[in-house]
Enzyme design. Structure first.
Site, PDB file in Angstrom:
ATOM      1  N   VAL A 204       0.834  -1.199   0.000  1.00 41.41           N
ATOM      2  CA  VAL A 204       0.000   0.000   0.000  1.00 41.41           C
ATOM      3  C   VAL A 204       0.873   1.256   0.000  1.00 41.41           C
ATOM      4  CG1 VAL A 204      -1.619   1.317   1.410  1.00 41.41           C
ATOM      5  CG2 VAL A 204      -1.919  -1.138   1.118  1.00 41.41           C
ATOM      6  N   ALA A 205       1.945   1.189   0.788  1.00 39.37           N
ATOM      7  CA  ALA A 205       2.804   2.370   0.931  1.00 39.37           C
ATOM      8  C   ALA A 205       3.532   2.692  -0.361  1.00 39.37           C
ATOM      9  CB  ALA A 205       3.813   2.130   2.041  1.00 39.37           C
TER      10      ALA A 205
ATOM     11  N   ASP B 130      -5.980  33.319 -38.665  1.00 43.08           N
ATOM     12  CA  ASP B 130      -7.433  33.502 -38.675  1.00 43.08           C
ATOM     13  C   ASP B 130      -8.099  33.035 -39.965  1.00 43.08           C
ATOM     14  OD1 ASP B 130      -6.288  35.551 -40.066  1.00 43.08           O
ATOM     15  OD2 ASP B 130      -6.937  37.139 -38.699  1.00 43.08           O
TER      16      ASP B 130
ATOM     17  N   ASP C 131      -0.185  37.108 -35.425  1.00 43.91           N
ATOM     18  CA  ASP C 131      -0.712  38.055 -36.413  1.00 43.91           C
ATOM     19  C   ASP C 131      -0.730  39.432 -35.781  1.00 43.91           C
ATOM     20  OD1 ASP C 131      -1.318  36.192 -38.267  1.00 43.91           O
ATOM     21  OD2 ASP C 131      -3.458  36.069 -37.803  1.00 43.91           O
TER      22      ASP C 131
ATOM     23  N   ASP D  80      -4.606  29.688 -43.252  1.00 49.22           N
ATOM     24  CA  ASP D  80      -3.680  29.561 -42.128  1.00 49.22           C
ATOM     25  C   ASP D  80      -3.725  28.157 -41.518  1.00 49.22           C
ATOM     26  OD1 ASP D  80      -2.726  32.139 -42.229  1.00 49.22           O
ATOM     27  OD2 ASP D  80      -4.286  32.939 -40.927  1.00 49.22           O
TER      28      ASP D  80
ATOM     29  N   ASP E   7      -2.261  11.740   3.362  1.00 46.31           N
ATOM     30  CA  ASP E   7      -1.308  12.066   2.309  1.00 46.31           C
ATOM     31  C   ASP E   7      -2.066  12.499   1.049  1.00 46.31           C
ATOM     32  OD1 ASP E   7       0.594  12.056   0.385  1.00 46.31           O
ATOM     33  OD2 ASP E   7       0.846   9.881   0.320  1.00 46.31           O
TER      34      ASP E   7
HETATM   35  P1  ATP Z   1      -2.494  40.097 -40.070  1.00 47.49           P
HETATM   36  O1  ATP Z   1      -1.943  39.012 -40.932  1.00 47.49           O
HETATM   37  O2  ATP Z   1      -1.563  40.619 -39.083  1.00 47.49           O
HETATM   38  O3  ATP Z   1      -3.836  39.807 -39.509  1.00 47.49           O
HETATM   39  P2  ATP Z   1      -3.589  41.737 -42.121  1.00 47.49           P
HETATM   40  O4  ATP Z   1      -4.988  41.673 -41.653  1.00 47.49           O
HETATM   41  O5  ATP Z   1      -3.119  43.054 -42.591  1.00 47.49           O
HETATM   42  O6  ATP Z   1      -2.575  41.343 -41.051  1.00 47.49           O
HETATM   43  P3  ATP Z   1      -4.280  40.359 -44.460  1.00 47.49           P
HETATM   44  O7  ATP Z   1      -5.687  40.228 -44.023  1.00 47.49           O
HETATM   45  O8  ATP Z   1      -3.614  39.253 -45.158  1.00 47.49           O
HETATM   46  O9  ATP Z   1      -3.364  40.680 -43.267  1.00 47.49           O
HETATM   47  O10 ATP Z   1      -4.205  41.668 -45.353  1.00 47.49           O
HETATM   48  C1  ATP Z   1      -3.062  41.996 -46.098  1.00 47.49           C
HETATM   49  C2  ATP Z   1      -3.263  43.304 -46.798  1.00 47.49           C
HETATM   50  O11 ATP Z   1      -4.343  43.194 -47.720  1.00 47.49           O
HETATM   51  C3  ATP Z   1      -3.640  44.460 -45.896  1.00 47.49           C
HETATM   52  O12 ATP Z   1      -2.509  45.126 -45.434  1.00 47.49           O
HETATM   53  C4  ATP Z   1      -4.448  45.352 -46.800  1.00 47.49           C
HETATM   54  O13 ATP Z   1      -3.624  46.238 -47.525  1.00 47.49           O
HETATM   55  C5  ATP Z   1      -5.085  44.375 -47.765  1.00 47.49           C
HETATM   56  N1  ATP Z   1      -6.453  44.091 -47.346  1.00 47.49           N
HETATM   57  C6  ATP Z   1      -6.895  43.688 -46.159  1.00 47.49           C
HETATM   58  N2  ATP Z   1      -8.208  43.512 -46.146  1.00 47.49           N
HETATM   59  C7  ATP Z   1      -8.638  43.796 -47.385  1.00 47.49           C
HETATM   60  C8  ATP Z   1      -9.904  43.799 -48.035  1.00 47.49           C
HETATM   61  N3  ATP Z   1     -11.011  43.458 -47.397  1.00 47.49           N
HETATM   62  N4  ATP Z   1      -9.947  44.154 -49.318  1.00 47.49           N
HETATM   63  C9  ATP Z   1      -8.839  44.481 -49.983  1.00 47.49           C
HETATM   64  N5  ATP Z   1      -7.627  44.519 -49.441  1.00 47.49           N
HETATM   65  C10 ATP Z   1      -7.518  44.192 -48.162  1.00 47.49           C
END
Ligand code: ATP
Length: 920
Positions: free
Chosen positions: A298-299, A652, A345, A656, A759
């Protein structure tokens, strides 16, 4: 006829769907009754009684069951054969007492398992996926298992298709169905009827449960749910939260098994030694050592280890969830504690993602914009001039910004809610500040195509028809857009000169150096044919840039402190962003991620040029990556892992997901992240904040530290228990005072009490301990290092040895003082109990007893008081005297035992503290 062979109108009719309003609540419950829930069969949980009975399968309990049988036999023998009633009753009580202790132990185990199960189920619940559905005329987000046949669903890039659907409206929709067809490439989907028989992969107007939307958007009607879906046909079971044992659990399971072998060895040794001492092999000689052998078994079995470990991990995970870090598997709790590298990001995680356009450059003019936030109030001034005619000069840019945009703002009692991505909302608000809104523009224009944004292209476009004129509006990263343009609009003329291009890029750089996010807008006239049939590649070329916006996205204030804490904990913090390199560097500097204004930044385009070996050389000194595409993230993680870094990486977007899967800790955004990234991650940030990662790392370290403390305490006390008996067995070979030779130091029931009550309870509360003050002052642990490395073994053995020795010495002293055997055993028992209770305060420090406030952990203090008082009570209550073999002592002896038992801990810890000795 199959669903794909029917027209969408037929499907709508067949399912009685109102495509504008979706199902009503009443229809939903009818459909659910008829077709069932959208659920695949899950593994059934064990019923409570099974969980309870499982506790009786533990090796220690089996040993004790054996002991009960022996006691009963012995009782029967004494009463029936020897006629010795007193001795017979003693054995009977012993059997009952062991049984009661087994029951208490089983209840404790049951309670632990049920609480762990509850936490795990709560985590599962939090992990359920959601989907967008049209019900009662409103689009809403619901847990996927609530979907029913006939629901109208909307899926966009990054979503999973959550049931089988017949598409009724699609826009550039592409879906990956590899889980069903094995085809890894995305399949284009539309709504056209297919007349002939088609294989699954060719049913292009259907969406299947479990597929991922990799591009565009689609609206569909659910035609099958749960087990009736194609996925249901092939899937057997699903487990939404991974419950496979973590590496630590594997190590501990192995350790427990090894220790059980040691225990077995010790028991055999005792029996053999007993027989040799008795000089003959007889029932009596075996019986005389049997009780001691059981005590030893047991111990020496650290029976609580695996159970406590899993509950500590699970409860740790639910504590993390309260701190907004939702963990997907128990092994991640451990890995988090070893994290040495965090790649994050920028947008939304390090910054607030509350975007406002503060200036822009269009048609050769510079404009400043006032008013922060989403309220569409503010002024636009061109060199101080806010007149309509001045703003009018930038109309093309503003039109593009507002039309090439899927966002909106919604007023609610004077508050403005953003709908859509903040970058786009910022542009919508900009338009509204000068009275331009998308809805009004679309009253006499028609939006005929949308080419959605992708973070690889870094652009998005729309095709707008006005009369018979077709215009393509594109917006995107300025440095990207410039490469897809042939000129820049300046004073209503298209300037194609190299000089203007340079000027434009200089403006972009200036904005970016001021930490502004930049976004350019371009346009071109196109033909009807191009408008309907043009591909992304051909359309987004030969543009004219109409302007660029500078968007402020303030850094989150609290991140600075988190970065400082992580640096102090020797965890590297790195920004990996799709944004412009200068914007990235400016924000990184503001947050303390880099110190130097000229810190190196690697751009995605440069990564593209590098070989893996070149990238490997660069990653160790780079803290900012800009204009990175999701594909680059994977390469970065792989190179970092070659340095043995335990890498946590955020993401996001749908692209990714692969990087998150390879990272040691893939982190998804709970609010803005897509379902696909959440699914591929190990940790979901429920509030999208970087600070949550820092807290999760701290929690991971705390939990690991607590487990380590708990294991150390548990094994130390086991060593002490075994040694105190073994030393007695080997050295108590002559009568001392009134105590005959070979009297065991402790009775079997005393050992049982120690193991299961005095314990177990305090050491369990070590699992709930608060963080050690200096937990974020040391570097991350080496993930390959055993939990017993770093002198833990020697600490356990040395402390256990002294504690065990003291128990024997106390017993010997009592014998010399002329006490009776039960009294001497009681002295030994209390020396052991109190020795352990002193030690538990030492065990909770990775350094020494003196480094931690003993009252920090309320559970521990309560557990120690409970164990201390109840162990005292069993020495004075006659019933326990009879059953456990304890006896009341004089007051002064109690006091002496209380203090003497502190000696091993105080002396060893004291020497360690004074001389910095690590070995114990
Ligand atoms: P992170 O990767 O840090 O989230 P982020 O949001 O800037 O950064 P992306 O979403 O890939 O990265 O955007 C890259 C670039 O694309 C931005 O810097 C912007 O110039 C352009 N962008 C972002 N959103 C749009 C959009 N809805 N329409 C057109 N261009 C965009």
């Amino acid at each position: 006829m199959k669903f794909y062979q029917q027209s969408k109108d037929k499907i709508i009719e067949q399912f009685n769907v109102d495509i504008q309003n979706g199902l009503t609540d009443e229809q939903v419950s009818q459909q659910r009754d008829e077709f069932g829930e959208n659920k695949l069969p899950e593994k059934k949980e064990d019923p409570y009684w099974k969980v309870f009975l499982k506790n009786f399968k533990e090796p220690i309990v089996i040993v004790l069951m054996g002991a009960i049988v022996l006691s009963l036999l012995s009782s029967f023998y004494s009463i029936q054969i020897e006629g010795n009633m007193e001795s017979g009753m003693e054995s009977l009580y012993e059997a009952i007492a062991i049984f009661v202790l087994i029951l208490i132990n089983a209840f404790l185990g049951f309670w632990q398992e049920i609480s762990a199960r509850k936490s795990l189920n709560a985590l599962k619940e939090m992990n359920t996926r959601h989907t967008t559905v049209l019900r009662n005329g409103q689009w809403e987000t619901i847990p996927v298992n609530e979907l029913v046949v006939g629901d109208v669903v909307s899926n966009t890039v990054g979503d999973f298709v959550e049931a089988d659907v017949r598409w009724v409206d699609t826009n550039e929709l592409q879906v990956i169905e590899a889980h069903l067809t094995g085809e890894a490439d995305a399949i284009e989907k539309d709504t056209k009827v297919i007349n002939e028989d088609a294989e699954l992969g060719d049913q292009t107007n259907m969406g299947f449960s479990g597929s991922t939307v990799s591009n565009g958007q689609g609206t569909g009607v659910v035609v099958a749910v749960g087990q009736d879906t194609e996925l249901g046909n092939i899937a057997q079971m699903i487990e939404s939260v991974e419950t496979k044992p973590s590496p630590l659990q594997n190590t501990v399971n192995k350790l427990t098994k090894t220790l059980m072998f040691v225990a077995g060895g010790v028991v055999v040794f005792t029996i053999v030694a007993g027989i040799i001492q008795a000089g003959e092999l007889s029932f009596d000689s075996i019986a005389s050592v049997l009780s001691t052998s059981i005590a030893l078994a047991v111990a020496s079995i650290p029976d609580a280890l695996p159970a406590v470990l899993s509950i500590v991990l699970t409860i740790g995970a639910s504590k993390m969830a309260k701190d907004k870090g939702l963990i997907k598997s128990l092994s991640s709790v451990e890995t988090l504690g070893a994290t040495s590298y965090i790649a994050s990001d920028k947008t939304g995680t390090l910054t607030k993602n509350e975007m406002t356009v503060v200036q822009y450059h269009a048609n050769g003019q510079d404009y400043k914009v006032t008013g922060l936030g989403y309220k569409p109030e503010g002024e636009i001034k061109n060199n101080g001039d806010s007149s309509d005619s001045s703003v009018e000069k930038s109309r093309n840019f503003l039109l593009g910004a507002v039309l090439c945009n899927e966002s909106a703002i919604q007023e609610n009692n004077g508050e403005y809610q953003p709908l859509g991505t903040p970058t786009e909302v910022a542009l919508t608000v900009l338009g509204r500040k000068v009275g331009i809104s998308r809805e009004e523009l679309l009253e006499n224009k028609e939006l005929i195509r949308t080419l959605p944004f992708s973070s690889s292209r870094k652009m998005m476009s729309v095709v707008v028809k006005e009369g018979d004129k077709y215009t393509l509006y594109t917006k995107g990263a300025p440095d990207v857009l410039v490469n897809h343009s042939y000129g820049i609009l300046k004073n209503d003329q298209v300037d194609t000169s190299e000089q203007e291009r340079t000027n434009f890029l200089t403006t972009v750089d200036e904005y970016a150096e001021g930490a502004l996010r930049t976004l350019a807008v371009g346009q071109k006239e196109i033909s009807e044919d191009e408008a309907t049939n043009g591909t992304v590649e051909t359309l987004e070329e030969d543009l004219v840039i109409t302007g660029v916006a500078g968007i402020i996205d303030p850094a989150r204030e609290e991140v600075k402190e988190s970065v400082r804490i992580l640096h102090n904990a020797q965890v590297e913090v790195v920004m990996i962003t799709g944004d412009h390199e200068k914007t990235a560097r400016a924000i990184a500097q503001e947050l303390g991620i880099v110190k130097d204004k000229n810190a190196p930044v690697i751009r995605g385009a440069e990564i593209e040029e590098m070989t893996d070996e070149e990238l490997f050389e660069k990653v160790k000194d780079t803290n900012v990556y800009a204009r990175v595409s999701p594909e680059h993230k994977q390469r970065i993680v792989k190179q970092l892992q070659k340095y043995g870094q335990i890498t946590a990486m955020t993401g996001d977007g749908v692209n990714d997901a692969p990087a998150l899967r390879i990272a040691d800790i893939g982190i998804a955004m709970g609010i803005t992240g897509t379902e696909v990234t959440k699914d591929s991650s190990d940790l979901v940030l429920l509030d999208d904040k970087f600070t949550t990662i820092e807290r999760a790392v701290e929690n991971g370290r705390t939990i690991y530290g607590n487990i380590k403390n708990f294991i150390r305490h548990e094994i130390t006390t086991n060593v002490a228990e075994v040694l105190s008996i073994l030393i007695g067995l080997l050295f108590f070979t002559q009568t001392v005072g009134h105590i005959p030779a070979a009297t065991p130091t402790l009775t079997a029931l005393m050992v049982l009490w120690v193991n299961m009550i005095s314990d177990a309870v305090p050491s369990f509360s070590l699992g709930y301990d608060v963080a050690e003050k200096n937990i974020m002052d040391d570097g991350p642990r080496d993930p390959n290092e055993s939990i017993l490395a770093n002198y833990t073994w020697s600490r356990v053995l040395i402390r256990g040895f002294f504690m065990g020795l003291l128990v024997y010495v106390a017993f010997l002293w009592a014998a010399h003082e002329g006490m009776a055997a039960d009294q001497a055993q009681t002295v030994a028992f209390l020396t052991l109990v109190y020795g352990q209770l002193w030690h538990v305060f030492d065990a909770r420090s990775s350094k020494t007893l003196f480094r931690r406030n003993p009252f920090e952990n309320k559970y521990l203090v309560a557990a120690v008081l409970f164990a201390g008082i109840s162990s005292f009570l069993v020495t004075i209550i006659p019933f326990f005297n009879l059953v456990m073999g304890t006896a009341p002592l004089e007051g002064s002896v109690y006091l002496m035992v209380l203090f003497i038992s502190a000696l091993p801990t105080l002396i060893l810890s004291g020497i360690k503290e004074l001389f910095g000795i690590k070995i114990w």
